[in-house]
Motif scaffolding. Structure first.
Motif, PDB file in Angstrom:
ATOM      1  N   LEU A 110       0.836  -1.206   0.000  1.00 34.62           N
ATOM      2  CA  LEU A 110       0.000   0.000   0.000  1.00 34.62           C
ATOM      3  C   LEU A 110       0.870   1.256   0.000  1.00 34.62           C
ATOM      4  CD1 LEU A 110      -3.074  -0.284   2.411  1.00 34.62           C
ATOM      5  CD2 LEU A 110      -3.043   0.593   0.077  1.00 34.62           C
ATOM      6  N   LYS A 111       1.903   1.258   0.833  1.00 33.25           N
ATOM      7  CA  LYS A 111       2.777   2.426   0.884  1.00 33.25           C
ATOM      8  C   LYS A 111       3.463   2.647  -0.463  1.00 33.25           C
ATOM      9  CE  LYS A 111       6.277   4.730   3.672  1.00 33.25           C
ATOM     10  NZ  LYS A 111       6.835   5.440   2.509  1.00 33.25           N
ATOM     11  N   LYS A 112       3.865   1.570  -1.101  1.00 38.25           N
ATOM     12  CA  LYS A 112       4.508   1.693  -2.414  1.00 38.25           C
ATOM     13  C   LYS A 112       3.546   2.273  -3.451  1.00 38.25           C
ATOM     14  CE  LYS A 112       7.953  -1.986  -1.878  1.00 38.25           C
ATOM     15  NZ  LYS A 112       8.381  -3.341  -2.339  1.00 38.25           N
ATOM     16  N   ALA A 113       2.262   1.959  -3.317  1.00 37.41           N
ATOM     17  CA  ALA A 113       1.278   2.532  -4.251  1.00 37.41           C
ATOM     18  C   ALA A 113       1.198   4.042  -4.066  1.00 37.41           C
ATOM     19  CB  ALA A 113      -0.093   1.883  -4.020  1.00 37.41           C
ATOM     20  N   GLY A 114       1.204   4.496  -2.811  1.00 36.56           N
ATOM     21  CA  GLY A 114       1.228   5.932  -2.577  1.00 36.56           C
ATOM     22  C   GLY A 114       2.499   6.568  -3.095  1.00 36.56           C
ATOM     23  N   ASN A 115       3.634   5.917  -2.861  1.00 37.56           N
ATOM     24  CA  ASN A 115       4.908   6.425  -3.364  1.00 37.56           C
ATOM     25  C   ASN A 115       4.919   6.514  -4.882  1.00 37.56           C
ATOM     26  OD1 ASN A 115       5.935   6.636  -0.790  1.00 37.56           O
ATOM     27  ND2 ASN A 115       7.159   4.779  -0.886  1.00 37.56           N
ATOM     28  N   ALA A 116       4.246   5.554  -5.543  1.00 47.10           N
ATOM     29  CA  ALA A 116       4.218   5.548  -7.005  1.00 47.10           C
ATOM     30  C   ALA A 116       3.499   6.784  -7.547  1.00 47.10           C
ATOM     31  CB  ALA A 116       3.549   4.271  -7.511  1.00 47.10           C
ATOM     32  N   ILE A 117       2.422   7.199  -6.878  1.00 50.31           N
ATOM     33  CA  ILE A 117       1.729   8.430  -7.283  1.00 50.31           C
ATOM     34  C   ILE A 117       2.667   9.618  -7.128  1.00 50.31           C
ATOM     35  CG2 ILE A 117      -0.173  10.006  -6.769  1.00 50.31           C
ATOM     36  CD1 ILE A 117      -1.768   7.625  -5.737  1.00 50.31           C
ATOM     37  N   MET A 118       3.343   9.693  -6.003  1.00 48.43           N
ATOM     38  CA  MET A 118       4.227  10.824  -5.742  1.00 48.43           C
ATOM     39  C   MET A 118       5.384  10.864  -6.734  1.00 48.43           C
ATOM     40  SD  MET A 118       4.162  10.824  -1.575  1.00 48.43           S
ATOM     41  CE  MET A 118       5.208  12.273  -1.417  1.00 48.43           C
ATOM     42  N   GLU A 119       5.885   9.704  -7.096  1.00 50.28           N
ATOM     43  CA  GLU A 119       7.006   9.660  -8.033  1.00 50.28           C
ATOM     44  C   GLU A 119       6.576  10.084  -9.431  1.00 50.28           C
ATOM     45  OE1 GLU A 119      10.743   6.760  -9.230  1.00 50.28           O
ATOM     46  OE2 GLU A 119       9.095   5.960  -8.021  1.00 50.28           O
ATOM     47  N   LEU A 120       5.414   9.623  -9.873  1.00 49.12           N
ATOM     48  CA  LEU A 120       4.964   9.966 -11.225  1.00 49.12           C
ATOM     49  C   LEU A 120       4.571  11.437 -11.323  1.00 49.12           C
ATOM     50  CD1 LEU A 120       4.229   9.157 -14.106  1.00 49.12           C
ATOM     51  CD2 LEU A 120       1.964   8.500 -13.273  1.00 49.12           C
ATOM     52  N   ILE A 121       3.809  11.936 -10.373  1.00 46.82           N
ATOM     53  CA  ILE A 121       3.329  13.318 -10.441  1.00 46.82           C
ATOM     54  C   ILE A 121       4.370  14.294  -9.897  1.00 46.82           C
ATOM     55  CG2 ILE A 121       1.440  14.892  -9.864  1.00 46.82           C
ATOM     56  CD1 ILE A 121       0.657  12.460 -11.578  1.00 46.82           C
ATOM     57  N   GLY A 122       5.053  13.880  -8.830  1.00 45.43           N
ATOM     58  CA  GLY A 122       5.973  14.794  -8.164  1.00 45.43           C
ATOM     59  C   GLY A 122       7.417  14.697  -8.604  1.00 45.43           C
ATOM     60  N   GLY A 123       7.756  13.668  -9.364  1.00 45.95           N
ATOM     61  CA  GLY A 123       9.126  13.529  -9.836  1.00 45.95           C
ATOM     62  C   GLY A 123       9.961  12.585  -9.008  1.00 45.95           C
ATOM     63  N   ARG A 124       9.630  12.442  -7.744  1.00 45.03           N
ATOM     64  CA  ARG A 124      10.253  11.458  -6.859  1.00 45.03           C
ATOM     65  C   ARG A 124       9.390  11.359  -5.600  1.00 45.03           C
ATOM     66  NH1 ARG A 124      15.839  14.716  -5.380  1.00 45.03           N
ATOM     67  NH2 ARG A 124      14.942  16.286  -3.962  1.00 45.03           N
ATOM     68  N   PRO A 125       9.475  10.225  -4.882  1.00 46.32           N
ATOM     69  CA  PRO A 125       8.557  10.014  -3.756  1.00 46.32           C
ATOM     70  C   PRO A 125       8.885  10.818  -2.505  1.00 46.32           C
ATOM     71  CG  PRO A 125      10.015   8.129  -4.017  1.00 46.32           C
ATOM     72  CD  PRO A 125      10.257   9.020  -5.191  1.00 46.32           C
ATOM     73  N   ILE A 126      10.113  11.282  -2.354  1.00 45.74           N
ATOM     74  CA  ILE A 126      10.493  12.082  -1.188  1.00 45.74           C
ATOM     75  C   ILE A 126      10.958  13.447  -1.677  1.00 45.74           C
ATOM     76  CG2 ILE A 126      12.029  12.252   0.814  1.00 45.74           C
ATOM     77  CD1 ILE A 126      12.179   9.211   0.812  1.00 45.74           C
ATOM     78  N   HIS A 127      10.448  14.520  -1.064  1.00 46.45           N
ATOM     79  CA  HIS A 127      10.769  15.885  -1.488  1.00 46.45           C
ATOM     80  C   HIS A 127      10.580  16.043  -3.001  1.00 46.45           C
ATOM     81  CE1 HIS A 127      12.222  15.968   2.522  1.00 46.45           C
ATOM     82  NE2 HIS A 127      13.439  15.550   2.301  1.00 46.45           N
ATOM     83  N   PRO A 128       9.333  15.946  -3.479  1.00 52.39           N
ATOM     84  CA  PRO A 128       9.077  16.022  -4.924  1.00 52.39           C
ATOM     85  C   PRO A 128       9.691  17.271  -5.567  1.00 52.39           C
ATOM     86  CG  PRO A 128       7.112  15.328  -3.761  1.00 52.39           C
ATOM     87  CD  PRO A 128       8.102  15.726  -2.703  1.00 52.39           C
ATOM     88  N   ILE A 129      10.162  17.116  -6.797  1.00 52.17           N
ATOM     89  CA  ILE A 129      10.859  18.196  -7.505  1.00 52.17           C
ATOM     90  C   ILE A 129      10.061  18.739  -8.681  1.00 52.17           C
ATOM     91  CG2 ILE A 129      13.172  17.470  -6.826  1.00 52.17           C
ATOM     92  CD1 ILE A 129      13.358  15.949  -9.484  1.00 52.17           C
ATOM     93  N   ASN A 130       8.881  18.188  -8.939  1.00 49.08           N
ATOM     94  CA  ASN A 130       8.085  18.631 -10.085  1.00 49.08           C
ATOM     95  C   ASN A 130       7.066  19.706  -9.718  1.00 49.08           C
ATOM     96  OD1 ASN A 130       7.297  18.556 -12.838  1.00 49.08           O
ATOM     97  ND2 ASN A 130       5.576  17.195 -12.343  1.00 49.08           N
ATOM     98  N   VAL A 131       6.964  20.035  -8.423  1.00 43.85           N
ATOM     99  CA  VAL A 131       5.992  21.033  -7.963  1.00 43.85           C
ATOM    100  C   VAL A 131       6.607  22.425  -8.056  1.00 43.85           C
ATOM    101  CG1 VAL A 131       4.638  21.840  -5.986  1.00 43.85           C
ATOM    102  CG2 VAL A 131       4.882  19.382  -6.409  1.00 43.85           C
ATOM    103  N   ARG A 132       5.825  23.373  -8.534  1.00 44.22           N
ATOM    104  CA  ARG A 132       6.262  24.762  -8.591  1.00 44.22           C
ATOM    105  C   ARG A 132       5.079  25.664  -8.284  1.00 44.22           C
ATOM    106  NH1 ARG A 132       7.422  27.354 -14.215  1.00 44.22           N
ATOM    107  NH2 ARG A 132       6.483  29.086 -13.086  1.00 44.22           N
TER     108      ARG A 132
END
Length: 430
Positions: free
Chosen positions: A143-165
């Motif tokens: 389940l946690k990996k599924a949440g991380n997958a959303i963050m990685e795809l939309i945010g660029g990486r699962p920790i401290h996303p880099i795609n947000v501006r």
């Protein structure tokens, strides 16, 4: 068991994020003092932000927490955009909500399976718990990996996303990129429902909070936006939050305590969101809550693990809904030209409402910043709840009473910072 004076001191709380301690003193059978001591050194993020460009808060504030960086990014974006008089379009808002769903899933699942479930099942940690409950722990990790997958795809990486501006995202995914994610989330929905059923079977101590609840409210279950409201009937605009929430320094904490200007301590977080927005959950999430024994309001902090599990069901469903309706925006961001002004923003972090305020000068530089995180808002309520927990259980020996106290603190998933520590206990009796 009676004692003229009894002191419990836990030097480092286990299975919470960050460095915190607990101190309890009772005399003649009456609890006189309870402290949640937060001794982690001040991190000075509000000072770091002064003199920075108005575009920088999403990247800087994300570093406040490795578990809930999206919360800081989204509240920062809302505040800066408000100061600059800009509103993102519906396509960007949908992507923001999708990214935030990923954070809710991974953060809640981390708490449920790795930090909190061992308390209910009698294990010192999830490692020992996995020996006897391997399937459950593996389900939690999936389940946690599924949440991380959303963050990685939309945010660029699962920790401290880099795609947000500020204004949106640097890049929006193509619709085809979301197809594998949707397949993964459909499997995760089964795991989320199984999680609700699993935690509903835990033996829950009896407890009831009397605190006022505060959460955002909206037409949908609040995540990335909403209007602050309390169970006492108070409603106020995000722009006015500093008129309603007062922060004060206390000697035993490097984090500020917060109270309502109109009336004392309050609690934010899953119990508050659920109490004020139960009817905005999806039908499947509402049914899962009902089957787990929850009514329209839950005031037992030990049952917060069930509410978190219900919110995971909702977040997975909501992510699937957004993906199904997704159409890539013509441009992944809107321009946010700087201007002098003050902006405030609020979103629902996994642990509760997170307020940001920024003042911008004519040059677009930040002249002042204020960040009010959920855990600082909850400290006074946690201490008050601990007082009642201890008072009702003073007949327990030191080891048992200490275990109950730590367990009660973990009900609130305090996010001091991202860490876990070994328990060091000191007992003084006279």
């Amino acid at each position: 068991m009676t004692h003229r004076e009894r002191t419990l001191a836990v030097g480092a709380l286990a299975r919470v994020e960050g460095q915190g301690a607990m101190y309890v003193r009772a005399r003649d059978g009456v609890v006189e003092e309870v402290r949640l001591d937060i001794y982690e050194p001040p991190r000075f993020f509000e000072a770091f932000l002064r003199g920075r460009a108005h575009t920088e808060p999403p990247d800087i504030t994300a570093r406040i927490c490795g578990i809930c960086p999206v919360a800081y990014q989204m509240s920062a974006c809302r505040a800066i955009e408000a100061a600059c008089g800009v509103t993102a379009d519906e396509h960007i808002e949908a992507l923001r909500r999708l990214l935030y769903c990923g954070e809710w899933i991974e953060s809640h699942t981390l708490h449920i399976y790795l930090l909190h479930a061992p308390d209910f099942l009698g294990y010192p940690s999830a490692v020992e718990m996995a020996h006897d409950h391997r399937h459950a722990v593996e389900r939690g990790l999936a389940l946690k990996k599924a949440g991380n997958a959303i963050m990685e795809l939309i945010g660029g990486r699962p920790i401290h996303p880099i795609n947000v501006r500020v204004g949106g995202f640097y890049r929006a995914p193509a619709r085809a990129e979301l197809t594998p994610l949707a397949e993964r989330l459909r499997r995760a929905l089964d795991d989320a429902l199984a999680t609700v059923e699993w935690v509903a079977g835990f033996d829950m101590p009896e407890d009831e909070l009397g605190h006022e609840f505060l959460a955002l409210t909206a037409d949908v279950y609040p995540i990335e936006a909403g209007l602050p409201r309390t169970t006492g009937g108070r409603t106020f605009a995000v722009t006015d939050f500093e008129d309603h929430i007062v922060e004060e320094q206390v000697p035993h904490s490097t984090a500020l305590h917060a109270r309502l200007a109109a009336g004392g301590r309050y609690l934010t977080g899953p119990l508050a969101r659920y109490a004020l927005n139960h009817d905005r959950l999806s039908p499947l999430a509402r049914e899962a809550a009902r089957a787990a024994g929850l009514g329209e309001i839950c005031r037992n902090p030990f049952q917060s693990i069930i509410v978190r599990a219900v919110e995971v069901v909702y977040a997975v469903e909501e992510a699937l809904r957004i993906i199904e309706a997704y159409r890539p925006p013509a441009q992944p961001f809107v321009d946010v030209p700087s201007r002098a002004g003050v902006g405030r923003g609020a979103t629902e972090a996994p642990r509760g409402v997170l307020f940001h305020r920024y003042e911008l000068g004519p040059d677009g530089m930040i002249s002042s910043a204020r960040i009010v995180p959920p855990t600082s808002q909850n400290q006074a309520a946690i201490e008050d709840d601990m007082c009642e927990v201890v008072q009702a259980r003073l007949d327990l020996d030191d080891a048992a009473l200490t275990a109950v106290c730590e367990r009660a603190i973990r009900n609130y998933d305090p996010c001091i910072s991202c860490a876990a520590h070994f328990l060091d206990l000191t007992v003084e009796r006279a």
